[in-house]
Structures are given as structure tokens and as C-alpha cells.
Scaffold this motif. Sequence first.
Motif, mmCIF file in Angstrom:
data_model
loop_
_atom_site.group_PDB
_atom_site.id
_atom_site.type_symbol
_atom_site.label_atom_id
_atom_site.label_comp_id
_atom_site.label_asym_id
_atom_site.label_seq_id
_atom_site.Cartn_x
_atom_site.Cartn_y
_atom_site.Cartn_z
ATOM 1 N N LYS A 1 40.127 48.709 45.151
ATOM 2 C CA LYS A 1 40.366 47.362 44.571
ATOM 3 C C LYS A 1 41.737 46.783 44.931
ATOM 4 O O LYS A 1 42.359 46.108 44.123
ATOM 5 C CB LYS A 1 40.201 47.373 43.042
ATOM 6 N N GLN A 2 42.203 47.066 46.130
ATOM 7 C CA GLN A 2 43.473 46.463 46.541
ATOM 8 C C GLN A 2 43.179 45.188 47.322
ATOM 9 O O GLN A 2 42.538 45.239 48.381
ATOM 10 C CB GLN A 2 44.275 47.444 47.383
ATOM 11 N N GLU A 3 43.662 44.098 46.777
ATOM 12 C CA GLU A 3 43.341 42.756 47.268
ATOM 13 C C GLU A 3 43.652 42.572 48.755
ATOM 14 O O GLU A 3 42.862 42.009 49.505
ATOM 15 C CB GLU A 3 44.153 41.756 46.442
ATOM 16 N N LYS A 4 44.823 43.038 49.163
ATOM 17 C CA LYS A 4 45.282 42.767 50.544
ATOM 18 C C LYS A 4 44.337 43.357 51.599
ATOM 19 O O LYS A 4 44.195 42.830 52.690
ATOM 20 C CB LYS A 4 46.716 43.240 50.751
ATOM 21 N N TYR A 5 43.654 44.438 51.250
ATOM 22 C CA TYR A 5 42.750 45.065 52.216
ATOM 23 C C TYR A 5 41.512 44.194 52.441
ATOM 24 O O TYR A 5 41.017 44.085 53.544
ATOM 25 C CB TYR A 5 42.346 46.472 51.755
ATOM 26 N N PHE A 6 41.037 43.610 51.344
ATOM 27 C CA PHE A 6 39.868 42.735 51.490
ATOM 28 C C PHE A 6 40.248 41.483 52.272
ATOM 29 O O PHE A 6 39.478 41.010 53.116
ATOM 30 C CB PHE A 6 39.296 42.385 50.107
ATOM 31 N N GLU A 7 41.432 40.982 52.015
ATOM 32 C CA GLU A 7 41.921 39.803 52.751
ATOM 33 C C GLU A 7 42.020 40.137 54.240
ATOM 34 O O GLU A 7 41.636 39.338 55.102
ATOM 35 C CB GLU A 7 43.281 39.366 52.194
ATOM 36 N N PHE A 20 30.598 38.122 53.420
ATOM 37 C CA PHE A 20 31.769 38.884 52.954
ATOM 38 C C PHE A 20 31.616 39.295 51.486
ATOM 39 O O PHE A 20 32.055 40.379 51.098
ATOM 40 C CB PHE A 20 33.049 38.079 53.177
ATOM 41 N N ILE A 21 30.986 38.438 50.687
ATOM 42 C CA ILE A 21 30.759 38.795 49.280
ATOM 43 C C ILE A 21 29.817 40.002 49.210
ATOM 44 O O ILE A 21 30.072 40.968 48.494
ATOM 45 C CB ILE A 21 30.204 37.583 48.488
ATOM 46 N N GLU A 56 32.562 38.114 39.063
ATOM 47 C CA GLU A 56 33.126 39.148 38.190
ATOM 48 C C GLU A 56 33.206 38.679 36.741
ATOM 49 O O GLU A 56 32.930 39.434 35.814
ATOM 50 C CB GLU A 56 34.503 39.565 38.704
ATOM 51 N N GLN A 57 33.578 37.387 36.543
ATOM 52 C CA GLN A 57 33.631 36.833 35.173
ATOM 53 C C GLN A 57 32.246 36.836 34.554
ATOM 54 O O GLN A 57 32.077 37.196 33.391
ATOM 55 C CB GLN A 57 34.152 35.404 35.212
ATOM 56 N N GLY A 58 31.266 36.431 35.339
ATOM 57 C CA GLY A 58 29.873 36.393 34.871
ATOM 58 C C GLY A 58 29.408 37.763 34.456
ATOM 59 O O GLY A 58 28.768 37.931 33.421
ATOM 60 N N VAL A 59 29.798 38.763 35.203
ATOM 61 C CA VAL A 59 29.388 40.141 34.901
ATOM 62 C C VAL A 59 30.029 40.602 33.606
ATOM 63 O O VAL A 59 29.379 41.155 32.726
ATOM 64 C CB VAL A 59 29.765 41.080 36.080
ATOM 65 N N ARG A 80 37.254 34.455 47.498
ATOM 66 C CA ARG A 80 37.904 35.008 46.302
ATOM 67 C C ARG A 80 37.446 34.271 45.037
ATOM 68 O O ARG A 80 37.136 34.887 44.018
ATOM 69 C CB ARG A 80 39.420 34.901 46.486
ATOM 70 N N GLU A 81 37.390 32.926 45.148
ATOM 71 C CA GLU A 81 36.929 32.112 44.014
ATOM 72 C C GLU A 81 35.524 32.518 43.589
ATOM 73 O O GLU A 81 35.240 32.704 42.411
ATOM 74 C CB GLU A 81 36.898 30.631 44.410
#
Lengths: 165, 193
Positions: free
Chosen positions: B13-19, B51-52, A92-95, A85-86
Motif C-alpha cells: 500500500k505504498q502510494e508512490k509505487y502505484f504512481e 489500472f484500477i 475504497e470509501q464505498g467499501v 486515484r480519485e
Amino acid sequence: MNQKFLKKSVSKYLKQLNMNCRDARNSMIVCSTGEMKKPEHDQFLQHLASCSECAKLYQQLDSTLILADKRELVQPNPFLYTRIREKLDKIEQGVSKNAGLPSYQRILRPILLTLGLLIGLYGGNRLGNFYDAKHQEQLTTALTTEFFINDMEMEKLEVQLLNDQ
Amino acid sequence: MTETQLIEGILSKQEKYFEELVNRFQPLVLNTCNSFLHNRTDAEDISQEVFIEAFLSLHKFKKESKLSTWLYRIAVNKSLNFIRDNKKRKIIRSIEVFFGGEPKHKLQLADPGLEDAGDLADEEEKMALLHRAVASLPKNQRVAFTLSKFEKLSYVEIADVMELSLASVEGLIHRAKRNVTKKILSHYQKKIA
């Protein structure tokens, strides 16, 4: 024809009966991949029973290959998601920071590069010409002063020798 | 939660799904990377990248294959790229050492010759020998062998991950087994001689 075939089969059979170390080592590869047929397998085992060196070699090979079936399981990292996430936030910030920059860069960067190159070439050319002119002038002056002084005219050699005597 | 729901949730873009995706597939990705790299720290770093990459290119994912197959594919490619880059770093390091400089960092994916394994403990030595024999295989053989032996994937699954026919995978694994056996055997033969 039949005799020839029979002879060939018998020699093959005799060869199998007397499997040597070299044959046994070739058979180890075939045996490990599970392709060995029954008669050859029996001969191979017979050779291993009679040759301690080959038996040891096969045991080492087998005990190494068996490790491929042993799976090293890595325990999941509970912080992996946070780290991802980090990294994603940074991306995303860079973009967003560079939002509009790509098109600006795409056009302006080659223009600036070409301009820089042209200025460099022109400047280099000018500098080269300037240096050459000045250098030539200095050379000419130096040659003039060195060549046109004629000492022999001022004081003749005979006079100098007479004075020395 | 089905795979389709998971994908749609991430795309919206729902966070919980990616988690959920990370938690569900972490063992698969982490172990695949570790099978190639044999180093936990490197495997974790590459898993993050996997994952990214999955998050950023999920919109390109065609639902023709399973999500796990797609993730396997990314994990394999990222791991192979890491090994390739590590080789480049190793060359740079050897140049540094040649010119008298101290190496700046120790590579974790050291690749000593097959003969140098003698000092390790017995099982570790054998494991290291096996890993090096696998690492010396051509790329496709190495991928097929690793997925089959270390990841326990079926030939059909490997064919899906590698986008090859079943027959090709069978051939690759067969050749890989022979080559690995030959390499290990020649190592022990040299030791005996």
C-alpha cells in the motif's frame, strides 16, 4: 502417365502466361500476404503492367494495407494517475461504508423477498374471494328483480289492442 | 526499480509505487486500448479501468509472466468488453430511433458499412476502411492482428498475452491478414463495378 503429366504442366504454364483479371485479383490476396512464388509473381506483375484497372485496384489495396504498419501513438495524459486515484478513493470509501452490509444483505434480502411474496399471494387470494362473493350477490339480486316482474299478467295484450283501436 | 519491487511496494500500500506503475505503463496500456477503440477519450477511460483492475487484483498476479504481459491481457479484455457493450448500446439506440425518439448520445465507435467510407478524405478513408475490416474479424484473429500490426508485438509476446501456442498465433495472424485483404479488396472492387 508421363504424357498426362506433361499436358497438365503445359496447360498450367499457358494459363499462367495468360493471367486474366479474375486470376489477378485472386493473386492480389496471395501477394499481399507474402505467399506468392516467383513465377506466379512475375505473371502477376506482367498482368498489372498490361491492365490499368487491376493495377489501380492493387495500388489502392496496397496503399490501404500499408497503413497497418503506421502506428497511431497516443500521447500520455499527465492527469491519468490523479483520475485513477480519485476513482480508487471512491471505491475504497464505498467499501468501508458498506463494510458489514454484504452478509446482512445476503441473509435479510431473500427473507424479506419471500415474506413480501407470501403476503402478496395471501392478500391477492383474500381480495379475489371477497370480490367474487360480493359480485355473485349483486348478480342474483339483479336477476331476481328483472325476471319476476311480469307485465303481461298486469295488462293483457288483447286489452291493450282494443284500447288502441 | 525492478518489477518485483514495484509489485511488493503496491501490495504494501505504498502510494508512490502505484504512481510509478501508472507512469511507467501508461503508454503501453493507452496505446493498446487505442489500437482497439481508435478513440482517445474511450482509450483513456478504459486505461483508467485497466489500472484500477490491476491495483485491485495485483495479489492474484502470478509472477510467471511479465507485468507488461499481464497488463496487455487486462487492456485487451477491457477493450473488447467495451466494444461488446457499445454494440448493445447501439442496438438500444437503433430501437429508440425506430420508435421516433432522438438518439440520446452519439456513439463514438460508429460502425458504418464498408461502403460508407466514400466521403472521408483519402488517407482517413483508407484508415477507416482498414479499421472496419479488422473490426469485422473473429475475436481471436482481431486480437492477434491488432497486437502484431498496431502494437508491434512479436509472435512470442502475443502468444503469452493470448495464452496460446506460437503455432496458433501464427495461424491466427495469417488468417487475419487474408481476411482483411479480402474485405478491403471486395470494397474496392464494388467501387470500381
